[in-house]
Design an enzyme around this catalytic site. Structure first.
Site, PDB file in Angstrom:
ATOM      1  N   CYS A  95      -4.823   3.245   2.198  1.00 38.37           N
ATOM      2  CA  CYS A  95      -3.782   2.786   3.105  1.00 38.37           C
ATOM      3  C   CYS A  95      -2.667   1.950   2.452  1.00 38.37           C
ATOM      4  CB  CYS A  95      -4.424   2.067   4.290  1.00 38.37           C
ATOM      5  SG  CYS A  95      -3.346   2.061   5.732  1.00 38.37           S
ATOM      6  N   ARG A 129       1.705   2.687  16.203  1.00 44.51           N
ATOM      7  CA  ARG A 129       0.643   2.576  15.193  1.00 44.51           C
ATOM      8  C   ARG A 129      -0.341   3.714  15.369  1.00 44.51           C
ATOM      9  NH1 ARG A 129       0.576  -1.825  12.028  1.00 44.51           N
ATOM     10  NH2 ARG A 129      -1.396  -1.345  11.054  1.00 44.51           N
ATOM     11  N   HIS A 192     -10.039   4.097   6.173  1.00 44.96           N
ATOM     12  CA  HIS A 192     -10.898   2.928   6.032  1.00 44.96           C
ATOM     13  C   HIS A 192     -12.272   3.318   6.572  1.00 44.96           C
ATOM     14  CE1 HIS A 192      -7.404   0.251   5.432  1.00 44.96           C
ATOM     15  NE2 HIS A 192      -6.826   0.878   6.430  1.00 44.96           N
TER      16      HIS A 192
END
Ligand code: GLN
Length: 240
Positions: A95, A129, A192
């Site tokens: 990321c 997001r 993640h």
């Protein structure tokens, strides 16, 4: 096999280590130990001396503010990272550091954070997001399972290949079905979770590259990944 040492370097653990990304280091360390190697884990934070001998490099995600904090230092060590990447040293960047291994990240608030351009990618912050569970597939790694949370959307140039094709979630951006990017033995990914506990096939790729670079050949005994299998089953059934 004793006496065979692999050195793992974690980049910027103080500023870039969210959503459990340190788990990637723990997985690599433990699997290497199971394969009979000794492991040295080093941390590199801003202002540190870059170590002379490194076999595997790991980097995690971070807030935009963390990315701004490390950018000058990262640009300083860029030539060394490029040299190591060109030489085939395996790296996994998640990321925030994935974005900064690219050319730039233009944040949603308008800051342009210069990246090191090791990966041929560009990232643009958007107001939406992208958050949730992700499933991607790749010829080499099969099903890749993880979790994403980012405002930056990443576009791939011709110098990289995608890590995988999205089945669930967004990955690189909302315009294509790709997740992550690869150059040589460098893998960038939005995932993640952390990614490696649920995707040991990627951990073993990084280990294989690191050990083969250093010792010429990597012999592995199969590891009983029963719990990994269970975790993957549960994780891949989670809703977005
Ligand atoms: N700050 C970056 C973004 O929001 C990276 C986030 C992350 O590392 N999870 O896109």
């Amino acid at each position: 096999m004793t006496g065979r040492l692999i050195t793992i370097l974690q980049l910027y653990p103080k500023a870039m280590n969210i959503y459990g990304d340190y788990g990637n280091v723990l997985v690599l360390k433990r699997r290497l130990q199971w394969y009979g190697y000794e492991v040295n884990v080093l941390a590199y934070n801003t202002g540190d001396k870059f170590p002379d001998d490194v076999d595997l490099i790991i980097g995690g995600g971070g807030q935009d503010s963390g990315q701004l904090q490390i950018q000058a230092d990262l640009l300083m060590i860029a030539p060394r990272l490029q040299q190591l990447a060109d030489r085939g040293v395996p790296m996994l960047m998640i990321c925030g550091l994935y974005q900064l291994f690219g050319k730039f990240f233009k944040t949603a608030s308008g800051d342009v954070i210069q990246g090191i351009g090791l990966l041929d990618i560009e990232t643009y912050g958007k107001s939406e997001r992208l958050i949730g569970n992700v499933v991607a597939t790749s010829d080499q790694f099969g099903k890749i399972i993880g979790y994403e949370n980012h405002s930056g959307q990443t576009y791939l140039g011709s110098g990289v290949t995608p890590l995988g094709e999205i089945q669930l979630g967004a990955g690189n951006n909302t315009d294509s079905n790709t997740e992550g990017a690869r150059y040589n033995n460098v893998i960038g990914s939005y995932l993640h979770g952390s990614i490696l506990p649920k995707n040991p096939q990627i951990a073993d790729f990084l280990i294989d590259r690191a050990v083969t670079n250093k010792y010429g050949v990597f012999y592995s005994e199969p590891i009983g990944d029963k719990f990994v299998g269970e975790a993957r089953k549960v994780a891949s059934k989670r809703p977005r």
